[in-house]
Design a protein around this motif. Sequence first.
Motif, PDB file in Angstrom:
ATOM      1  N   UNK A   1      50.049  37.273  30.531  1.00 33.15           N
ATOM      2  CA  UNK A   1      48.893  38.074  30.940  1.00 33.15           C
ATOM      3  C   UNK A   1      47.590  37.571  30.333  1.00 33.15           C
ATOM      4  N   UNK A   2      47.656  37.040  29.114  1.00 33.98           N
ATOM      5  CA  UNK A   2      46.430  36.614  28.443  1.00 33.98           C
ATOM      6  C   UNK A   2      45.724  35.481  29.193  1.00 33.98           C
ATOM      7  N   UNK A   3      46.477  34.749  30.013  1.00 35.74           N
ATOM      8  CA  UNK A   3      45.846  33.663  30.763  1.00 35.74           C
ATOM      9  C   UNK A   3      45.006  34.197  31.921  1.00 35.74           C
ATOM     10  N   UNK A   4      45.235  35.449  32.321  1.00 38.79           N
ATOM     11  CA  UNK A   4      44.455  36.005  33.433  1.00 38.79           C
ATOM     12  C   UNK A   4      42.974  36.055  33.083  1.00 38.79           C
ATOM     13  N   UNK A   5      42.654  36.581  31.885  1.00 42.30           N
ATOM     14  CA  UNK A   5      41.247  36.670  31.510  1.00 42.30           C
ATOM     15  C   UNK A   5      40.660  35.286  31.233  1.00 42.30           C
ATOM     16  N   UNK A   6      41.480  34.357  30.756  1.00 35.37           N
ATOM     17  CA  UNK A   6      40.979  32.996  30.543  1.00 35.37           C
ATOM     18  C   UNK A   6      40.723  32.290  31.876  1.00 35.37           C
ATOM     19  N   UNK A   7      41.542  32.585  32.873  1.00 33.35           N
ATOM     20  CA  UNK A   7      41.288  32.029  34.204  1.00 33.35           C
ATOM     21  C   UNK A   7      39.938  32.502  34.731  1.00 33.35           C
ATOM     22  N   UNK A   8      39.691  33.815  34.605  1.00 31.97           N
ATOM     23  CA  UNK A   8      38.415  34.364  35.090  1.00 31.97           C
ATOM     24  C   UNK A   8      37.240  33.806  34.282  1.00 31.97           C
ATOM     25  N   UNK A   9      37.439  33.661  32.961  1.00 33.10           N
ATOM     26  CA  UNK A   9      36.363  33.110  32.125  1.00 33.10           C
ATOM     27  C   UNK A   9      36.057  31.660  32.516  1.00 33.10           C
ATOM     28  N   UNK A  10      37.102  30.892  32.807  1.00 34.80           N
ATOM     29  CA  UNK A  10      36.882  29.498  33.236  1.00 34.80           C
ATOM     30  C   UNK A  10      36.158  29.453  34.578  1.00 34.80           C
ATOM     31  N   UNK A  11      36.467  30.406  35.461  1.00 32.13           N
ATOM     32  CA  UNK A  11      35.748  30.475  36.749  1.00 32.13           C
ATOM     33  C   UNK A  11      34.276  30.786  36.507  1.00 32.13           C
ATOM     34  N   UNK A  12      33.994  31.680  35.543  1.00 27.24           N
ATOM     35  CA  UNK A  12      32.600  31.989  35.209  1.00 27.24           C
ATOM     36  C   UNK A  12      31.875  30.730  34.714  1.00 27.24           C
TER      37      UNK A  12
END
Length: 388
Positions: free
Chosen positions: A353-364
């Motif tokens: 689950x922790x990779x979900x927020x990192x995915x969104x942060x990388x998209x930002x």
Amino acid sequence: MSIITETAKKRLGSRRRAEKRFKLYSRLAILVAISFLIFFLYDMIRTGYPAFTQAELLVEVSYSEESMEIGQLAVDEEMERLVSRGFLRIIPMRMQADPALLGVTRDEWVLAVAEVDQYLKGKPNRLREDERETVQRLQDEGRVKMAFNTGFFVNGDSKLPEMAGVWAALVGSAYVLLLTLAFSFPVGVLTAVYLEEFAPDNRLTQIVEVNINNLAAIPSILYGLLGLAIFINFFHVPRSSALVGGLTLALMTMPVIIISTRAALRSVPGSIREAAYGIGATPWQVVWHHTLPLALPGVLTGTIIGLARAIGESAPLLIIGMMAYIPDAPHGVTEAATALPAQIYTWSTDSQRAFTERTAAAIVVLLAVLLSMNALAIYMRNKYERKW
């Protein structure tokens, strides 16, 4: 007596109502597009914002002979499951780098595991009840804090979410972008100059022009297949390297540069050419000294937009093997590398689950890069644009 008949009045009213409906539909379409854009940005920022902070624990770290052999022994058993394995692994290396640490016991702020981070952010996690009680006790004692996640920007990829960062992907993207520019810009501009200024208007030229226009519209994954067949299988360029990535994306960017350069050259008034010819300039001198410099703002704008499209592509990189796990930033264009879109794709498929927020942060981060490039293109167009 009015010369407008009743029938004409009805038709005129019908046309005006149709015009109002058309304006209404147009405004609704713009409203829907803006709503989707706002929702997308809001969702990405809301999901990715927590990744810019990371939980840290204040724990007692013992630099003993045992911990030099086994890093996990540097902290007590209760804290071992709450401290990131990434930190515990580097304990022996830190002691080898600084022998004075041997025998030292001190409190240090260290990285917490992703599950503790998710628990502190109020998100689903897999901590056991006793581990949650321990975290709560540490929080009450002031031994827990949420710090800015510098590791997200200075670390490469990792299987541990709390250690994962975008640095290796950013370096890989920079290499790929520079190579794409180096290969596509000169070839694209020279091709456009020849087609627009020197090529005869015959069947062969028309076929070339039609194919260039078609190449700008084909799916990007086909360029990946082309790069695989030509650069990897035929020329044996190292797979997964920034070099093959740059060459492949150069193929994709070149039609955009050619089309935008031709449009920019076409916008230069013919009187400029005629005046240059009038004072005895050769065709090449007309292009080099007059036409091309005046068209340069449009050329650069089209190039930047083409590169912005290239840096956001992931499909061609998937085919040429740039989706590999790359923990360290490449030191050359022939080393294995990845790019930011590929990193985003890799994280999005991870089950933690922790990779979900990192995915969104990388998209930002990727969006920030793309918007910056588009802003640069607009600035250059407005600053150097000449109106005739």
